[in-house]
Design a protein around this motif. Structure first.
Motif, PDB file in Angstrom:
ATOM      1  N   MET A 178       0.826  -1.206   0.000  1.00  0.00           N
ATOM      2  CA  MET A 178       0.000   0.000   0.000  1.00  0.00           C
ATOM      3  C   MET A 178       0.861   1.256   0.000  1.00  0.00           C
ATOM      4  SD  MET A 178      -2.547   1.407   3.002  1.00  0.00           S
ATOM      5  CE  MET A 178      -1.116   2.023   3.915  1.00  0.00           C
ATOM      6  N   HIS A 179       1.800   1.341   0.942  1.00  0.00           N
ATOM      7  CA  HIS A 179       2.662   2.522   1.033  1.00  0.00           C
ATOM      8  C   HIS A 179       3.470   2.733  -0.254  1.00  0.00           C
ATOM      9  CE1 HIS A 179       1.837   3.504   5.163  1.00  0.00           C
ATOM     10  NE2 HIS A 179       2.321   2.370   5.636  1.00  0.00           N
ATOM     11  N   SER A 180       4.049   1.664  -0.765  1.00  0.00           N
ATOM     12  CA  SER A 180       4.905   1.782  -1.955  1.00  0.00           C
ATOM     13  C   SER A 180       4.132   2.309  -3.143  1.00  0.00           C
ATOM     14  CB  SER A 180       5.524   0.420  -2.297  1.00  0.00           C
ATOM     15  OG  SER A 180       6.357  -0.040  -1.254  1.00  0.00           O
ATOM     16  N   CYS A 181       2.910   1.826  -3.309  1.00  0.00           N
ATOM     17  CA  CYS A 181       2.103   2.269  -4.436  1.00  0.00           C
ATOM     18  C   CYS A 181       1.703   3.728  -4.279  1.00  0.00           C
ATOM     19  CB  CYS A 181       0.866   1.384  -4.585  1.00  0.00           C
ATOM     20  SG  CYS A 181      -0.072   1.707  -6.088  1.00  0.00           S
ATOM     21  N   ILE A 182       1.280   4.121  -3.084  1.00  0.00           N
ATOM     22  CA  ILE A 182       0.868   5.509  -2.854  1.00  0.00           C
ATOM     23  C   ILE A 182       2.038   6.458  -3.078  1.00  0.00           C
ATOM     24  CG2 ILE A 182       0.145   7.140  -1.066  1.00  0.00           C
ATOM     25  CD1 ILE A 182      -1.681   4.943   0.031  1.00  0.00           C
ATOM     26  N   TYR A 183       3.235   6.081  -2.607  1.00  0.00           N
ATOM     27  CA  TYR A 183       4.400   6.934  -2.808  1.00  0.00           C
ATOM     28  C   TYR A 183       4.808   7.006  -4.272  1.00  0.00           C
ATOM     29  CZ  TYR A 183       5.568   7.960   2.062  1.00  0.00           C
ATOM     30  OH  TYR A 183       5.559   8.450   3.347  1.00  0.00           O
ATOM     31  N   GLY A 184       4.447   6.011  -5.030  1.00  0.00           N
ATOM     32  CA  GLY A 184       4.796   6.019  -6.449  1.00  0.00           C
ATOM     33  C   GLY A 184       3.802   6.765  -7.315  1.00  0.00           C
ATOM     34  N   ALA A 185       2.636   7.105  -6.756  1.00  0.00           N
ATOM     35  CA  ALA A 185       1.588   7.764  -7.538  1.00  0.00           C
ATOM     36  C   ALA A 185       2.034   9.155  -7.975  1.00  0.00           C
ATOM     37  CB  ALA A 185       0.298   7.856  -6.720  1.00  0.00           C
ATOM     38  N   PRO A 186       1.566   9.606  -9.127  1.00  0.00           N
ATOM     39  CA  PRO A 186       1.970  10.921  -9.630  1.00  0.00           C
ATOM     40  C   PRO A 186       1.309  12.041  -8.853  1.00  0.00           C
ATOM     41  CG  PRO A 186       0.270   9.999 -11.032  1.00  0.00           C
ATOM     42  CD  PRO A 186       0.636   8.925 -10.039  1.00  0.00           C
ATOM     43  N   ASP A 187       1.850  13.236  -9.002  1.00  0.00           N
ATOM     44  CA  ASP A 187       1.171  14.409  -8.451  1.00  0.00           C
ATOM     45  C   ASP A 187      -0.157  14.582  -9.168  1.00  0.00           C
ATOM     46  OD1 ASP A 187       3.101  15.290  -6.566  1.00  0.00           O
ATOM     47  OD2 ASP A 187       4.317  16.087  -8.188  1.00  0.00           O
ATOM     48  N   ALA A 188      -1.132  15.057  -8.438  1.00  0.00           N
ATOM     49  CA  ALA A 188      -2.461  15.231  -9.026  1.00  0.00           C
ATOM     50  C   ALA A 188      -2.415  16.291 -10.121  1.00  0.00           C
ATOM     51  CB  ALA A 188      -3.458  15.630  -7.949  1.00  0.00           C
ATOM     52  N   GLY A 189      -2.824  15.900 -11.321  1.00  0.00           N
ATOM     53  CA  GLY A 189      -2.836  16.835 -12.434  1.00  0.00           C
ATOM     54  C   GLY A 189      -4.234  17.160 -12.907  1.00  0.00           C
ATOM     55  N   VAL A 190      -5.235  16.707 -12.158  1.00  0.00           N
ATOM     56  CA  VAL A 190      -6.621  16.933 -12.576  1.00  0.00           C
ATOM     57  C   VAL A 190      -7.040  18.358 -12.241  1.00  0.00           C
ATOM     58  CG1 VAL A 190      -7.250  14.519 -12.304  1.00  0.00           C
ATOM     59  CG2 VAL A 190      -7.516  16.068 -10.376  1.00  0.00           C
ATOM     60  N   LYS A 191      -8.011  18.862 -12.976  1.00  0.00           N
ATOM     61  CA  LYS A 191      -8.501  20.214 -12.767  1.00  0.00           C
ATOM     62  C   LYS A 191      -9.572  20.225 -11.687  1.00  0.00           C
ATOM     63  CE  LYS A 191     -10.558  24.169 -15.169  1.00  0.00           C
ATOM     64  NZ  LYS A 191     -11.064  24.694 -16.456  1.00  0.00           N
ATOM     65  N   VAL A 192      -9.455  21.182 -10.784  1.00  0.00           N
ATOM     66  CA  VAL A 192     -10.450  21.343  -9.727  1.00  0.00           C
ATOM     67  C   VAL A 192     -11.645  22.092 -10.292  1.00  0.00           C
ATOM     68  CG1 VAL A 192     -10.927  22.464  -7.527  1.00  0.00           C
ATOM     69  CG2 VAL A 192      -8.770  21.275  -7.863  1.00  0.00           C
ATOM     70  N   THR A 193     -12.833  21.569 -10.068  1.00  0.00           N
ATOM     71  CA  THR A 193     -14.061  22.145 -10.602  1.00  0.00           C
ATOM     72  C   THR A 193     -14.765  23.010  -9.548  1.00  0.00           C
ATOM     73  OG1 THR A 193     -15.440  20.289  -9.895  1.00  0.00           O
ATOM     74  CG2 THR A 193     -14.336  20.100 -12.044  1.00  0.00           C
ATOM     75  N   ASP A 194     -15.771  23.736  -9.997  1.00  0.00           N
ATOM     76  CA  ASP A 194     -16.588  24.497  -9.055  1.00  0.00           C
ATOM     77  C   ASP A 194     -17.279  23.564  -8.062  1.00  0.00           C
ATOM     78  OD1 ASP A 194     -15.869  26.854 -10.232  1.00  0.00           O
ATOM     79  OD2 ASP A 194     -17.845  27.325 -11.053  1.00  0.00           O
ATOM     80  N   GLU A 195     -17.609  22.357  -8.521  1.00  0.00           N
ATOM     81  CA  GLU A 195     -18.227  21.376  -7.626  1.00  0.00           C
ATOM     82  C   GLU A 195     -17.286  21.017  -6.481  1.00  0.00           C
ATOM     83  OE1 GLU A 195     -19.978  16.775  -7.734  1.00  0.00           O
ATOM     84  OE2 GLU A 195     -19.214  17.740  -9.561  1.00  0.00           O
ATOM     85  N   ASP A 196     -15.984  20.847  -6.786  1.00  0.00           N
ATOM     86  CA  ASP A 196     -15.000  20.554  -5.741  1.00  0.00           C
ATOM     87  C   ASP A 196     -14.886  21.721  -4.766  1.00  0.00           C
ATOM     88  OD1 ASP A 196     -14.166  18.012  -6.819  1.00  0.00           O
ATOM     89  OD2 ASP A 196     -13.036  19.102  -8.340  1.00  0.00           O
ATOM     90  N   LEU A 197     -14.820  22.929  -5.305  1.00  0.00           N
ATOM     91  CA  LEU A 197     -14.699  24.116  -4.456  1.00  0.00           C
ATOM     92  C   LEU A 197     -15.942  24.291  -3.592  1.00  0.00           C
ATOM     93  CD1 LEU A 197     -13.122  26.622  -7.014  1.00  0.00           C
ATOM     94  CD2 LEU A 197     -11.963  25.518  -5.091  1.00  0.00           C
ATOM     95  N   ARG A 198     -17.107  24.033  -4.162  1.00  0.00           N
ATOM     96  CA  ARG A 198     -18.353  24.134  -3.406  1.00  0.00           C
ATOM     97  C   ARG A 198     -18.371  23.116  -2.272  1.00  0.00           C
ATOM     98  NH1 ARG A 198     -22.825  27.325  -2.414  1.00  0.00           N
ATOM     99  NH2 ARG A 198     -23.015  27.847  -4.627  1.00  0.00           N
ATOM    100  N   TRP A 199     -17.896  21.902  -2.544  1.00  0.00           N
ATOM    101  CA  TRP A 199     -17.818  20.867  -1.508  1.00  0.00           C
ATOM    102  C   TRP A 199     -16.945  21.346  -0.353  1.00  0.00           C
ATOM    103  CZ3 TRP A 199     -13.715  18.210   0.587  1.00  0.00           C
ATOM    104  CH2 TRP A 199     -14.028  17.080   1.363  1.00  0.00           C
ATOM    105  N   PHE A 200     -15.794  21.934  -0.698  1.00  0.00           N
ATOM    106  CA  PHE A 200     -14.891  22.432   0.340  1.00  0.00           C
ATOM    107  C   PHE A 200     -15.534  23.593   1.095  1.00  0.00           C
ATOM    108  CE2 PHE A 200     -11.501  25.155   1.924  1.00  0.00           C
ATOM    109  CZ  PHE A 200     -10.717  24.248   2.618  1.00  0.00           C
ATOM    110  N   TYR A 201     -16.196  24.475   0.374  1.00  0.00           N
ATOM    111  CA  TYR A 201     -16.861  25.626   0.993  1.00  0.00           C
ATOM    112  C   TYR A 201     -17.900  25.164   2.015  1.00  0.00           C
ATOM    113  CZ  TYR A 201     -20.465  29.306   1.259  1.00  0.00           C
ATOM    114  OH  TYR A 201     -21.405  30.202   1.687  1.00  0.00           O
ATOM    115  N   ASP A 202     -18.729  24.192   1.645  1.00  0.00           N
ATOM    116  CA  ASP A 202     -19.758  23.694   2.548  1.00  0.00           C
ATOM    117  C   ASP A 202     -19.154  23.124   3.823  1.00  0.00           C
ATOM    118  OD1 ASP A 202     -21.743  24.420   0.777  1.00  0.00           O
ATOM    119  OD2 ASP A 202     -21.958  22.414  -0.100  1.00  0.00           O
ATOM    120  N   ASP A 203     -18.050  22.379   3.676  1.00  0.00           N
ATOM    121  CA  ASP A 203     -17.423  21.804   4.864  1.00  0.00           C
ATOM    122  C   ASP A 203     -16.669  22.857   5.669  1.00  0.00           C
ATOM    123  OD1 ASP A 203     -18.428  19.303   4.652  1.00  0.00           O
ATOM    124  OD2 ASP A 203     -16.685  18.405   3.716  1.00  0.00           O
ATOM    125  N   ALA A 204     -16.135  23.858   4.993  1.00  0.00           N
ATOM    126  CA  ALA A 204     -15.464  24.937   5.704  1.00  0.00           C
ATOM    127  C   ALA A 204     -16.446  25.678   6.607  1.00  0.00           C
ATOM    128  CB  ALA A 204     -14.816  25.901   4.709  1.00  0.00           C
TER     129      ALA A 204
END
Length: 232
Positions: free
Chosen positions: A108-134
């Protein structure tokens, strides 16, 4: 240190909804499945006992799900495990990699450490999710609207990177055939806490209070077909 290395076990994660997975097929002896790999309740018992209870049953199940889901993610995305850093992480836990739980945690650890940096685009839906929890955690006042704070959130490198990481792992696991017993819901992993707002990814349906645990299976030999924690 890259943000994705902050993924941790359910013991230190909050319980926020993000991703729902299927129920645990039909075998009562199964704790979880990922694709054709199965983790039995007896294996969970054996691995918990081998650590003297330092890792919970939920921790074992989460380790199995993450290790196998990440393995499929690696195959799809074309990255390799970082076994050196995985071994270092295992060492800090004081686990022997010759044991079943040690091998599982190392994978588990080895695979997670080998994973790439996140290159996906953050959407308004993601920001809204964070806003609600904030707002829920008191980091943003209720009288401040999403549109008012959106420029600040989208301009925060920590917020954007953490949400991108959450999105990357949610996307990586969404199409996988993962099934977790109701006994272990909800499994979750911590992604970060920008502004002291916990950002977690839930792996499994919400907890089901109507489920009554069966007696814990006694330690036993693993199911026919192999002695490893991952059976295919």
């Amino acid at each position: 240190m890259r943000t994705h290395r902050r993924l941790t076990t359910a013991a230190v994660a909050g319980a926020l909804a993000a991703l729902a997975l299927a129920g645990c097929r039909s075998a009562p002896s199964a704790a979880a499945y990922v694709g054709d790999s199965r983790l039995t309740e007896a294996q969970v018992t054996d691995m918990v006992d081998s650590t003297g209870g330092r890792i919970s049953r939920e921790g074992v199940v989460l380790s199995f799900v993450l290790a196998n889901a990440c393995k499929q993610f690696a195959a799809d995305a074309g990255f390799s495990p970082n076994t050196q850093q995985g071994a270092q992480a295992l060492s800090t836990e004081g686990l022997d990699q010759s044991t079943e739980i040690g091998r599982l945690r190392l994978e588990m650890h080895s695979c997670i450490y080998g994973a790439p940096d996140a290159g996906v685009k953050v959407t308004d839906e993601d920001l809204r999710w964070f806003y609600d929890d904030a707002i829920k955690y008191g980091a943003i006042q209720p009288n401040v609207t999403f549109e008012q704070v959106k420029p600040e959130l989208s301009g925060s490198q920590e917020v954007v990177q953490t949400l991108a990481l959450r999105r990357m792992w949610a996307d990586a696991t969404a199409k996988q055939d993962i099934s977790v017993s109701p006994r272990y819901r909800a499994l979750s992993i911590s992604v970060g806490a920008p502004g002291n707002v916990p950002v977690v990814l839930q792996l499994g349906d919400s907890a089901n209070d109507s489920v009554v645990d069966a007696p814990t299976p006694a330690p036993s030999e693993t199911a026919a077909g192999g002695t490893g924690a991952v059976q295919s």
